[in-house]
Design an enzyme around this catalytic site. Structure first.
Site, PDB file in Angstrom:
ATOM      1  N   LYS A 105       0.852  -1.195   0.000  1.00  0.00           N
ATOM      2  CA  LYS A 105       0.000   0.000   0.000  1.00  0.00           C
ATOM      3  C   LYS A 105       0.877   1.229   0.000  1.00  0.00           C
ATOM      4  O   LYS A 105       2.022   1.228   0.472  1.00  0.00           O
ATOM      5  CB  LYS A 105      -0.946   0.013   1.209  1.00  0.00           C
ATOM      6  CG  LYS A 105      -0.257   0.004   2.591  1.00  0.00           C
ATOM      7  CD  LYS A 105       0.193   1.353   3.110  1.00  0.00           C
ATOM      8  CE  LYS A 105       0.747   1.257   4.534  1.00  0.00           C
ATOM      9  NZ  LYS A 105       1.421   2.517   4.963  1.00  0.00           N
ATOM     10  N   ASP A 134      -3.276  -1.162  10.548  1.00  0.00           N
ATOM     11  CA  ASP A 134      -3.239  -1.128   9.085  1.00  0.00           C
ATOM     12  C   ASP A 134      -3.839  -2.366   8.435  1.00  0.00           C
ATOM     13  O   ASP A 134      -4.032  -2.393   7.222  1.00  0.00           O
ATOM     14  CB  ASP A 134      -1.794  -0.974   8.579  1.00  0.00           C
ATOM     15  CG  ASP A 134      -1.342   0.475   8.521  1.00  0.00           C
ATOM     16  OD1 ASP A 134      -2.165   1.369   8.804  1.00  0.00           O
ATOM     17  OD2 ASP A 134      -0.166   0.717   8.204  1.00  0.00           O
TER      18      ASP A 134
END
Length: 280
Positions: free
Chosen positions: A13, A138
């Site tokens: 990401k 996350d």
């Protein structure tokens, strides 16, 4: 006792921006960010076991079993569902540790998503996100599975439509300790919140970046080099830095100019996680 291993992608990401907007009473920082997946990452190899055991097939340097998020994810999912099956796990690492690319979190989410399918559990995306949050702030965004505007401590997620883009990503030869950066006295913690429309109009930066640049000269050096080509910025708490470009040819042209003492890769932005359909 185990089925043949099958590989499942665990994409990196990028935080296209990251603001620290406050701090809760429990010490957790309030954040705003946009997460985007890219088509570069780790591969998690999984095989279903009939005997219920969760096993790691290979050691990971610097990651003892008790800290391995892939094992923790599998055990958490097994305990939460009372599933009788187990899994063999082998991790093929491409993403650097301490790089801000979400490698460990992505690996854990891929285990949750893939075992949800392999164990035929049929858990909803919402339930998998709840489990994911127990593994780290996350992890839920990878289960959420779409480009996301994130708030809270990173767990409040809304889908966001992003323009197609390619990214040049550089990997400075350092590991940044996230806790150190968030504890830094000089960190800005009162950035005014913005809206999705503000971001899409060009607002946003990374509040952690100045702190990391001061403490990690290699990050500053890589940012300075990449910044010659456009608006380079750091992802997460670093160390990796990136630049968005319009197409693959432009990304390749920049990468070909990379100094010999720097490493990096190019990747295409993804609108959805490759395993998006593995959650109900």
């Amino acid at each position: 006792m185990a089925q043949q291993l099958k590989g499942f992608p665990a994409p990196a990401k990028l935080n296209l921006f990251l603001h620290v907007t406050g701090r809760r009473a429990d010490g957790y920082h309030l954040l705003q960010s946009v997460f985007r997946f890219v088509d570069h990452g780790d591969t998690v190899w999984l095989g279903v076991r009939k005997d219920g055991l969760i096993r790691r097939l290979e050691e990971i340097p610097g990651v003892p079993e008790e800290n391995d998020l892939t094992l923790r994810a599998a055990r958490l999912l097994k305990d939460a569902t009372a599933c009788s099956l187990g899994a063999d796990i082998r991790l093929e690492k491409r993403l650097p540790m301490g790089g801000g690319l979400g490698g460990g979190s992505s690996d854990a989410a891929t285990v949750l998503l893939a075992l949800n399918r392999l164990w035929d559990l049929g858990l909803s995306r919402q339930r998998l996100q709840e489990l994911a949050l127990q593994l780290g702030a996350d992890v839920p965004v990878f289960v959420f599975g779409e480009s996301a505007f994130a708030e809270g401590v990173g767990e409040l997620l809304a889908p966001i439509a992003l323009q197609p883009a390619w990214y040049v990503v550089l990997i400075p030869p350092v590991q940044v300790a996230t806790a150190e950066i968030f504890a830094a006295p000089e960190l800005t913690r009162n950035t005014s919140p913005i809206k999705i429309a503000d971001f899409l109009s060009g607002a946003g930066g990374n509040d952690l970046q100045p702190v990391v640049e001061m403490r990690y000269p290699e990050v500053a050096r890589h940012l300075a080099w990449l910044g010659k080509f456009g608006d380079a910025r750091m992802t997460g708490s670093g160390a990796c830095v990136f630049l968005a470009v319009r197409d693959e040819a432009k990304a390749l042209a920049i990468l070909q100019e990379l100094p010999l003492d720097m490493q990096g890769f190019i990747a295409r932005g993804l609108d959805r996680h490759p395993l998006f359909e593995f959650a109900g």
